[in-house]
Motif scaffolding. Structure first.
Motif, short mmCIF file in Angstrom:
data_model
loop_
_atom_site.label_atom_id
_atom_site.label_comp_id
_atom_site.label_asym_id
_atom_site.label_seq_id
_atom_site.Cartn_x
_atom_site.Cartn_y
_atom_site.Cartn_z
N VAL A 191 0.84 -1.20 0.00
CA VAL A 191 0.00 0.00 0.00
C VAL A 191 0.87 1.25 0.00
CG1 VAL A 191 -1.65 1.31 1.38
CG2 VAL A 191 -2.00 -1.13 1.03
N ALA A 192 1.97 1.23 0.77
CA ALA A 192 2.89 2.36 0.76
C ALA A 192 3.47 2.59 -0.64
CB ALA A 192 4.00 2.14 1.78
N LEU A 193 3.83 1.51 -1.33
CA LEU A 193 4.35 1.64 -2.70
C LEU A 193 3.28 2.20 -3.64
CD1 LEU A 193 6.42 -1.65 -3.17
CD2 LEU A 193 7.30 0.69 -3.16
N LEU A 194 2.05 1.73 -3.51
CA LEU A 194 0.97 2.20 -4.38
C LEU A 194 0.68 3.67 -4.16
CD1 LEU A 194 -1.40 -0.89 -4.10
CD2 LEU A 194 -0.28 -0.10 -6.18
N LEU A 195 0.63 4.10 -2.90
CA LEU A 195 0.35 5.51 -2.62
C LEU A 195 1.51 6.39 -3.10
CD1 LEU A 195 -1.25 5.24 0.94
CD2 LEU A 195 -2.40 5.52 -1.27
N GLY A 196 2.74 5.90 -2.91
CA GLY A 196 3.89 6.67 -3.41
C GLY A 196 3.90 6.78 -4.92
N ALA A 197 3.58 5.69 -5.61
CA ALA A 197 3.53 5.73 -7.08
C ALA A 197 2.41 6.64 -7.56
CB ALA A 197 3.33 4.32 -7.62
N ASP A 198 1.26 6.64 -6.87
CA ASP A 198 0.17 7.54 -7.24
C ASP A 198 0.59 9.00 -7.07
OD1 ASP A 198 -1.61 5.73 -8.10
OD2 ASP A 198 -2.82 5.64 -6.29
N ALA A 199 1.34 9.28 -6.00
CA ALA A 199 1.76 10.66 -5.76
C ALA A 199 2.75 11.14 -6.82
CB ALA A 199 2.38 10.77 -4.36
N VAL A 200 3.57 10.24 -7.33
CA VAL A 200 4.61 10.64 -8.29
C VAL A 200 4.11 10.59 -9.73
CG1 VAL A 200 6.89 10.04 -9.20
CG2 VAL A 200 6.47 9.94 -6.73
N LEU A 201 3.37 9.53 -10.07
CA LEU A 201 3.02 9.28 -11.47
C LEU A 201 1.58 9.61 -11.82
CD1 LEU A 201 4.87 5.87 -11.79
CD2 LEU A 201 5.64 8.08 -12.64
N GLY A 202 0.79 10.02 -10.86
CA GLY A 202 -0.61 10.31 -11.16
C GLY A 202 -1.53 9.35 -10.45
N ASP A 203 -2.68 9.87 -10.03
CA ASP A 203 -3.62 9.09 -9.23
C ASP A 203 -4.49 8.23 -10.13
OD1 ASP A 203 -5.14 8.09 -7.24
OD2 ASP A 203 -6.10 9.96 -6.68
N ASP A 204 -4.47 6.91 -9.88
CA ASP A 204 -5.35 6.00 -10.62
C ASP A 204 -6.70 5.81 -9.94
OD1 ASP A 204 -3.53 5.55 -12.64
OD2 ASP A 204 -2.60 3.85 -11.62
N GLY A 205 -6.88 6.37 -8.76
CA GLY A 205 -8.15 6.23 -8.05
C GLY A 205 -8.02 5.31 -6.85
N THR A 206 -8.90 5.54 -5.87
CA THR A 206 -8.85 4.74 -4.63
C THR A 206 -9.16 3.28 -4.91
OG1 THR A 206 -9.56 6.69 -3.38
CG2 THR A 206 -9.78 4.54 -2.31
N MET A 207 -10.17 3.03 -5.74
CA MET A 207 -10.52 1.64 -6.02
C MET A 207 -9.41 0.93 -6.79
SD MET A 207 -12.58 -0.75 -5.44
CE MET A 207 -13.83 0.25 -4.64
N ALA A 208 -8.67 1.66 -7.61
CA ALA A 208 -7.54 1.05 -8.30
C ALA A 208 -6.45 0.64 -7.32
CB ALA A 208 -6.97 2.03 -9.34
N VAL A 209 -6.24 1.44 -6.26
CA VAL A 209 -5.28 1.06 -5.22
C VAL A 209 -5.74 -0.19 -4.50
CG1 VAL A 209 -4.25 1.80 -3.04
CG2 VAL A 209 -4.45 3.42 -4.93
N VAL A 210 -7.04 -0.27 -4.21
CA VAL A 210 -7.57 -1.46 -3.54
C VAL A 210 -7.40 -2.69 -4.42
CG1 VAL A 210 -9.68 -2.52 -2.63
CG2 VAL A 210 -9.20 -0.11 -2.18
N ALA A 211 -7.71 -2.55 -5.71
CA ALA A 211 -7.58 -3.69 -6.63
C ALA A 211 -6.13 -4.13 -6.76
CB ALA A 211 -8.15 -3.33 -8.00
N ALA A 212 -5.21 -3.16 -6.87
CA ALA A 212 -3.79 -3.52 -6.99
C ALA A 212 -3.27 -4.16 -5.71
CB ALA A 212 -2.97 -2.28 -7.33
N ALA A 213 -3.73 -3.68 -4.55
CA ALA A 213 -3.31 -4.28 -3.29
C ALA A 213 -3.83 -5.71 -3.18
CB ALA A 213 -3.81 -3.44 -2.12
N ALA A 214 -5.07 -5.93 -3.59
CA ALA A 214 -5.62 -7.30 -3.55
C ALA A 214 -4.85 -8.22 -4.48
CB ALA A 214 -7.10 -7.27 -3.93
N LEU A 215 -4.50 -7.72 -5.68
CA LEU A 215 -3.72 -8.54 -6.62
C LEU A 215 -2.33 -8.83 -6.05
CD1 LEU A 215 -3.13 -9.89 -9.33
CD2 LEU A 215 -2.54 -7.61 -10.22
N GLY A 216 -1.69 -7.83 -5.46
CA GLY A 216 -0.36 -8.05 -4.88
C GLY A 216 -0.37 -9.10 -3.80
#
Length: 409
Positions: free
Chosen positions: A282-307
């Motif tokens: 989750v820390a990696l996803l939030l950091g990547a969103d801050a640097v590269l652009g926000d994909d959305g909260t649900m996208a973070v949840v989906a990526a965390a579940a996949l990870g």
């Protein structure tokens, strides 16, 4: 007459002494019950697992082998032992070692210390390589933003292939390398590629399908860049958490005196390892969103579940359960493919209601809700299975080592 009587009296003791001498050996034999003979309940087990017991380094390795062959504490009770561990200790004590010359093998240990430090550095580089390659691919795509679509497609495809190769190198070294060299399902790599590809392009594709598209071949796919970079870098915390789980698991095996005690130690360990990896991801996803652009909260949840799904699948494969890992990945891929198929099938006459569940879910929470639900369900299934499968002694046995493996990164 006295002489015959005396003779008789002397002969009688002689016969008694002779009789005592003749009866003594049987008494000596009956005083020695056949504990190691046919009445010995462990002897048959010794013959059945002769090679395992003869080549074991310690009793824990025998316990792991017995547990892998289905011997439980209840089975050990039939052999007059309270648990598998005490049964393994007797087998280790009674079966002679196969090769007395093998203790001289640890001679090259002084050379192995610098090699081990070097291999750890190589493993760290290999685990960082997918993230670095992914960042380079994103930069290459950004540099050809004004190029024709064919060029962008070629650059994107080349970057994807390089990321896949880097991930393959990373999972074949260190804590993520499979210790059991059995032939796992050949389709596991396909399910990994599908779920990872869906995490990057699936939301765009589902949105296009729900809107009546995509308009091929003119549609330009939009990738979830932050999700791709975060998942590529997630190999580093995955390797660290897998190493932590393996070390603590072996310590728990050494300290446990029964399968129940081992299970009580491993279950909270597995939950803690999963939560630790989830926090790092989750820390990696939030950091990547801050640097590269926000994909959305649900996208973070989906990526965390996949990870978490990929991490649990690799953890099960590393510890000897590749079939369960492939099943969990296949179930997530099947749910994602089903969602896309239902949207397409709903375009046929008379079948629009089939696409309503997917459309309602995407409308309420966004297209990323589909992979979030699919990967969360599959990850929970693997976690439940892991709480049973990874609590056995065979899941924490020593890794097979040999001359070829000594300097392998």
């Amino acid at each position: 007459m006295t002489t015959p009587d005396g003779g008789a009296t002397r002969a009688a003791p002689a016969r008694e002494e002779g009789g005592a001498a003749r009866t003594a050996p049987p008494r000596k034999e009956t005083a020695r019950p056949a504990r190691r003979g046919p009445a010995d309940p462990v002897r048959s087990l010794m013959h059945h697992h002769q090679e395992l017991c003869a080549r074991a380094v310690d009793a824990l390795e025998i316990a792991a082998g017995l547990e892998a062959h289905g011997v439980t504490d209840r089975t050990a009770a039939r052999f007059r032992h309270r648990d598998v561990f005490s049964l393994a200790e007797e087998l280790y004590a009674r079966v002679p070692r196969a090769d007395p010359a093998t203790p001289a093998a640890p001679a090259p240990e002084p050379v192995a210390a610098p090699a081990a430090r070097g291999s750890r550095s190589v493993r760290a580089v290999l685990h960082l390589l997918p993230g670095a390659v992914c960042v380079a691919a994103v930069a290459a795509l950004a540099s050809v933003g004004a190029a024709p679509p064919d060029v962008r497609t070629a650059v994107g495809a080349a970057g994807g292939v390089l990321v896949v190769l880097a991930v393959r190198l990373g999972v074949r070294s260190g804590p993520l390398r499979r210790r059991h060299q059995g032939a796992g399902p050949r389709t596991a790599g396909l399910w990994v590629c599908w779920t990872a590809g869906y995490a990057v392009y699936g939301d765009w594709l589902l949105g296009q399908l729900l809107a009546g598209g995509p308009d091929l071949p003119y549609a330009a796919p939009r990738a979830a860049v932050a999700t791709a970079v975060a998942l590529a870098f997630a190999l580093v915390p995955a390797a660290g958490c897998a190493h932590w789980f393996a070390v603590r698991g072996r310590r728990g095996l050494a300290a446990s005196r029964g399968l129940g005690e081992l299970a009580a130690r491993v279950r909270p360990l597995l939950l803690a390892t999963t939560l630790l990896f989830l926090g790092a991801l989750v820390a990696l996803l939030l950091g990547a969103d801050a640097v590269l652009g926000d994909d959305g909260t649900m996208a973070v949840v989906a990526a965390a579940a996949l990870g978490v799904l990929l991490f649990l699948a690799r953890l099960l494969a590393v510890h000897g359960f590749p079939e369960a890992a492939a099943t969990g990945l296949a179930s997530a891929a099947a749910l994602e493919a089903l969602a896309l198929s239902l949207v397409l099938i709903a375009r046929l006459p008379g079948l629009p209601p089939l696409g309503l569940p997917v459309e309602a879910l995407a409308t309420a929470a966004g297209p990323a809700a589909v992979p979030a639900v699919a990967c969360t369900a599959a990850a929970l299934g693997l976690l439940v299975h892991g709480l049973r499968a990874l609590t056995g002694a065979s899941a924490h046995g020593p890794a097979p080592s040999g001359p070829a493996e000594a300097h392998r990164p």
